[in-house]
Write an enzyme that holds these catalytic residues in place. Structure first.
Site, PDB file in Angstrom:
ATOM      1  N   GLU A  88      68.886  41.096  42.798  1.00  0.00           N
ATOM      2  CA  GLU A  88      69.334  39.286  43.542  1.00  0.00           C
ATOM      3  C   GLU A  88      69.228  40.126  44.847  1.00  0.00           C
ATOM      4  OE1 GLU A  88      70.086  36.236  43.926  1.00  0.00           O
ATOM      5  OE2 GLU A  88      70.562  36.224  41.619  1.00  0.00           O
TER       6      GLU A  88
ATOM      7  N   ASN B 182      78.984  44.050  50.390  1.00  0.00           N
ATOM      8  CA  ASN B 182      79.343  42.855  51.618  1.00  0.00           C
ATOM      9  C   ASN B 182      80.108  41.528  50.257  1.00  0.00           C
ATOM     10  OD1 ASN B 182      77.256  41.902  49.900  1.00  0.00           O
ATOM     11  ND2 ASN B 182      76.262  40.823  51.177  1.00  0.00           N
TER      12      ASN B 182
ATOM     13  N   CYS C 230      73.626  37.980  52.209  1.00  0.00           N
ATOM     14  CA  CYS C 230      71.906  37.688  51.926  1.00  0.00           C
ATOM     15  C   CYS C 230      71.655  36.573  52.294  1.00  0.00           C
ATOM     16  CB  CYS C 230      71.851  38.609  50.648  1.00  0.00           C
ATOM     17  SG  CYS C 230      72.703  37.308  49.155  1.00  0.00           S
TER      18      CYS C 230
ATOM     19  N   GLU D 266      65.928  40.826  58.514  1.00  0.00           N
ATOM     20  CA  GLU D 266      66.873  41.053  58.268  1.00  0.00           C
ATOM     21  C   GLU D 266      67.783  41.455  58.659  1.00  0.00           C
ATOM     22  OE1 GLU D 266      68.620  41.954  53.654  1.00  0.00           O
ATOM     23  OE2 GLU D 266      69.494  40.557  54.092  1.00  0.00           O
TER      24      GLU D 266
ATOM     25  N   PRO E 220      79.785  50.407  40.993  1.00  0.00           N
ATOM     26  CA  PRO E 220      79.839  49.135  42.529  1.00  0.00           C
ATOM     27  C   PRO E 220      79.514  50.207  43.499  1.00  0.00           C
ATOM     28  CG  PRO E 220      82.550  50.540  41.412  1.00  0.00           C
ATOM     29  CD  PRO E 220      81.205  50.928  41.039  1.00  0.00           C
TER      30      PRO E 220
ATOM     31  N   GLU F 203      71.841  33.400  39.305  1.00  0.00           N
ATOM     32  CA  GLU F 203      73.421  33.654  39.052  1.00  0.00           C
ATOM     33  C   GLU F 203      74.200  32.638  39.618  1.00  0.00           C
ATOM     34  OE1 GLU F 203      74.270  37.183  41.071  1.00  0.00           O
ATOM     35  OE2 GLU F 203      74.157  38.724  39.388  1.00  0.00           O
TER      36      GLU F 203
HETATM   37  P1  NAP Z   1      71.696  48.521  48.729  1.00  0.00           P
HETATM   38  O1  NAP Z   1      71.111  49.783  49.937  1.00  0.00           O
HETATM   39  O2  NAP Z   1      70.120  48.590  48.102  1.00  0.00           O
HETATM   40  O3  NAP Z   1      72.734  49.392  47.754  1.00  0.00           O
HETATM   41  C1  NAP Z   1      73.329  48.546  46.577  1.00  0.00           C
HETATM   42  C2  NAP Z   1      73.456  49.108  46.040  1.00  0.00           C
HETATM   43  O4  NAP Z   1      72.665  49.512  45.135  1.00  0.00           O
HETATM   44  C3  NAP Z   1      75.097  50.018  45.942  1.00  0.00           C
HETATM   45  O5  NAP Z   1      75.638  49.921  45.015  1.00  0.00           O
HETATM   46  C4  NAP Z   1      74.296  51.299  46.268  1.00  0.00           C
HETATM   47  O6  NAP Z   1      75.439  52.228  45.829  1.00  0.00           O
HETATM   48  C5  NAP Z   1      72.890  51.186  45.311  1.00  0.00           C
HETATM   49  N1  NAP Z   1      72.276  51.725  45.416  1.00  0.00           N
HETATM   50  C6  NAP Z   1      71.905  52.415  46.006  1.00  0.00           C
HETATM   51  N2  NAP Z   1      70.692  53.398  46.460  1.00  0.00           N
HETATM   52  C7  NAP Z   1      70.191  53.804  44.658  1.00  0.00           C
HETATM   53  C8  NAP Z   1      69.647  54.576  44.091  1.00  0.00           C
HETATM   54  N3  NAP Z   1      68.823  55.472  44.394  1.00  0.00           N
HETATM   55  N4  NAP Z   1      70.043  54.024  42.876  1.00  0.00           N
HETATM   56  C9  NAP Z   1      70.620  53.400  42.486  1.00  0.00           C
HETATM   57  N5  NAP Z   1      71.557  52.374  42.624  1.00  0.00           N
HETATM   58  C10 NAP Z   1      71.487  52.099  44.432  1.00  0.00           C
HETATM   59  O7  NAP Z   1      72.307  47.204  49.679  1.00  0.00           O
HETATM   60  P2  NAP Z   1      73.601  47.519  50.831  1.00  0.00           P
HETATM   61  O8  NAP Z   1      72.882  47.090  52.302  1.00  0.00           O
HETATM   62  O9  NAP Z   1      74.720  47.510  50.249  1.00  0.00           O
HETATM   63  O10 NAP Z   1      73.090  45.731  50.317  1.00  0.00           O
HETATM   64  C11 NAP Z   1      73.007  45.013  51.251  1.00  0.00           C
HETATM   65  C12 NAP Z   1      72.118  44.531  50.691  1.00  0.00           C
HETATM   66  O11 NAP Z   1      71.979  43.395  49.477  1.00  0.00           O
HETATM   67  C13 NAP Z   1      71.169  43.316  51.254  1.00  0.00           C
HETATM   68  O12 NAP Z   1      69.391  43.727  51.750  1.00  0.00           O
HETATM   69  C14 NAP Z   1      70.869  42.209  51.428  1.00  0.00           C
HETATM   70  O13 NAP Z   1      70.752  40.591  51.740  1.00  0.00           O
HETATM   71  C15 NAP Z   1      71.686  42.405  50.236  1.00  0.00           C
HETATM   72  N6  NAP Z   1      72.197  41.007  48.849  1.00  0.00           N
HETATM   73  C16 NAP Z   1      71.491  40.322  47.977  1.00  0.00           C
HETATM   74  C17 NAP Z   1      72.376  39.390  47.732  1.00  0.00           C
HETATM   75  C18 NAP Z   1      71.725  38.147  46.907  1.00  0.00           C
HETATM   76  O14 NAP Z   1      72.347  37.950  46.411  1.00  0.00           O
HETATM   77  N7  NAP Z   1      70.555  38.069  46.714  1.00  0.00           N
HETATM   78  C19 NAP Z   1      73.611  39.827  47.462  1.00  0.00           C
HETATM   79  C20 NAP Z   1      74.426  40.310  48.719  1.00  0.00           C
HETATM   80  C21 NAP Z   1      73.475  41.890  48.890  1.00  0.00           C
HETATM   81  P3  NAP Z   1      75.966  52.951  47.056  1.00  0.00           P
HETATM   82  O15 NAP Z   1      76.751  51.881  47.918  1.00  0.00           O
HETATM   83  O16 NAP Z   1      76.576  54.208  46.702  1.00  0.00           O
HETATM   84  O17 NAP Z   1      74.744  53.657  48.286  1.00  0.00           O
END
Ligand code: NAP
Length: 480
Positions: free
Chosen positions: A251, A151, A285, A382, A175, A459
């Site tokens: 995060e 995102n 987020c 969310e 990434p 961060e």
């Molecule tokens: P996600 O599914 O958890 O993916 C995030 C990252 O983790 C991606 O690079 C993904 O790779 C990787 N990943 C997924 N499964 C994994 C595993 N089993 N082992 C290692 N890495 C793995 O999250 P998303 O849906 O992309 O992102 C949205 C979420 O991020 C929301 O909940 C949002 O609130 C949160 N977020 C938080 C912040 C903050 O600063 N707190 C900022 C931005 C977003 P792939 O893409 O290859 O699957």
């Protein structure tokens, strides 16, 4: 002008093609934009080994020298803002102006942390014994690993790589599979800026679990930083600590409340609610997830918000004047459709929107839902889409109670003109970041992060550098 970008992974200062490749899509059209290497555990281990080999020389450089290289990296990003913005928009979907804003925001972390590296001071501690003197010094941790979400294809990387490199660490980045191209553009600029080989590595893959296992469990990696969903973050955090007791930063997800008190400036509140809720089509987020409105102004605020939201322009990110781009993929659209349908079936009403948008398969119409109740999923989970659920409250206590009834604690917002209330509510709300009378607050100088299940660590700001340094205590004894 055609957009040029790198499509190979970057390990140990070399561009790697990989035996297999995966496709990257434009979320607005579902067209294939590029193919990048689909690497696995072996290449991730190679990247970790490269980062480990590069660490001593990078760590030994005086902070001023590291800062000069980071400044060059930052300058190249600024000179390339237009291309970076277009790339972020192309693979991530956000409107081009917003994407360029992210590029500037992302670059600022590299500038800020490069400068802060020069001020990574230790302490002298007044002694307790005449024969001893005490000091602390700050040192880099070692090889860092980072896993980032789609995102913010650029800023979520520089928020980690900036402080990591500034403090003298090296880093391996994985990434997201949806937006690897911006990460590779950062590697291209790092190479041009003179970041030594092995200091910044990018491993592209669709096998996140395999790369993640190496990054979490390798004894060569000493710090792991993750931004993404709470479910994955918990698993990876546990793996890091359980395997090799790494330092971790998480995060994670949010469920930000945005409170409108009856004494608020309603026009300012509408502006703030839109800025917070609809940024990146609701996919940040810190987006306000739910909007709590005091009874006395509920009808007036709802109407003003629905009027403003119905005017938001939906379309591909590269179209002029677009406010709301596509959602990232089909799963995201299905989730939003399901959550809205459930709310409507349970008694909510759509003041505007409530359906997919004709602009394309992954577009959703900006929506305002009235008569939302606390038990609905749009309040408890969310949404990550352009949907604003409105919940009514009668008192400050009730508002704070609804706001805090969540396992998350990332951001919170409220609107009031009462100074005493502003202090009181800011103190009572369970969130790492609270914004009063403003819908947007992120930048490089503030400590960004959550409490409860929204994460660990901060961060940005001076706190962000601390996350990438060890504090070593040194005792000098033997004074006569
Ligand atoms: P996600 O599914 O958890 O993916 C995030 C990252 O983790 C991606 O690079 C993904 O790779 C990787 N990943 C997924 N499964 C994994 C595993 N089993 N082992 C290692 N890495 C793995 O999250 P998303 O849906 O992309 O992102 C949205 C979420 O991020 C929301 O909940 C949002 O609130 C949160 N977020 C938080 C912040 C903050 O600063 N707190 C900022 C931005 C977003 P792939 O893409 O290859 O699957």
């Amino acid at each position: 002008m055609a957009l040029s970008f790198r499509t190979d992974a970057y390990i140990d200062g070399r561009w790697r093609q990989g035996a297999r490749r995966f496709q990257v899509y434009n979320p607005a059209t579902q067209d294939v934009i590029a193919e990048v290497p689909d690497l696995g555990a072996t290449e991730t281990e190679e990247a970790v080994a490269a980062a480990h080999a590069a660490f001593p020389a990078w760590a030994a450089k005086p902070a001023k020298e590291r800062a000069a290289i980071m400044r060059a990296w930052f300058d190249l990003m600024i000179a390339d803002l237009d291309r970076l913005g277009r790339l972020i928009s192309l693979e991530g979907g956000k409107p081009i102006a917003e994407a360029k804003g992210e590029a500037a925001y992302g670059a600022a972390f590299v500038e800020w942390f490069g400068e802060e590296a020069k001020r990574a001071y230790g302490r002298t501690i007044p002694t307790t014994t005449a024969t001893r003197r005490y000091v602390t010094i700050k040192q880099p941790i070692g090889v860092c690993a980072a896993i980032t979400p789609w995102n913010f294809p650029m800023a979520m990387i520089t928020r980690k790589a900036g402080p990591a490199l500034a403090a003298g660490n090296t880093i391996v980045l994985k990434p997201p599979h949806q937006t690897p191209l911006t990460a590779l553009a950062l590697a291209e600029l790092a190479e041009k800026a003179g970041v030594p080989k092995g200091v910044f590595n990018v491993v592209t893959t669709t096998d996140a679990a395999a790369a993640g296992k190496v990054l979490c469990e390798s004894p060569l990696v000493r710090k792991f930083s993750f931004t993404g969903s709470t479910a994955i973050g918990k698993k990876l955090g546990a793996a890091c600590v359980g395997s090799t007791v790494k330092r971790i930063s998480l995060e994670l997800g949010g469920n930000a409340p945005l409170l409108i008190f009856a004494d608020a400036d309603l026009d300012l509140a509408v502006k703030g609610a839109i800025a917070s809720k609809f940024r990146n089509a609701g996919q940040t987020c810190v987006c306000a997830n739910r909007i709590l409105v005091e009874d006395a102004v509920y009808d007036a605020f709802s109407q003003k918000l629905a009027d403003a939201v119905s005017k938001l322009k939906v379309g591909p990110g590269d179209q002029a004047g677009v406010d709301i781009g596509p959602l990232i993929d089909g799963k995201a659209i299905e989730k939003v459709e399901r959550m809205v349908a459930e709310a409507l079936a349970a008694g909510a009403t759509a003041l505007t929107g409530g359906t997919k948008h004709p602009a394309g398969a992954q577009f959703y119409t900006p929506t305002v839902l009235a008569n939302v109740t606390r038990d609905m999923r749009v309040n408890t989970e969310e949404i990550f889409g352009p949907v604003a659920p409105l919940i009514r409250f009668k008192s400050e206590d009730e508002a704070v109670s609804i706001a805090n009834s969540t396992e998350f604690g990332l951001a919170a917002y409220f609107f009031t003109k009462d100074v005493n209330r502003a202090w009181r509510v800011a103190e009572r709300i369970e969130a790492g970041m609270v914004s009063v009378n403003d819908g947007i607050f992120s930048n490089e100088v503030i400590p960004f992060g959550g409490i409860k299940e929204s994460g660990l660590g901060r961060e940005g700001g001076v706190e962000g550098l601390e996350e990438y340094m060890e504090t070593k205590f040194v005792n000098f004894g033997g004074f006569a």
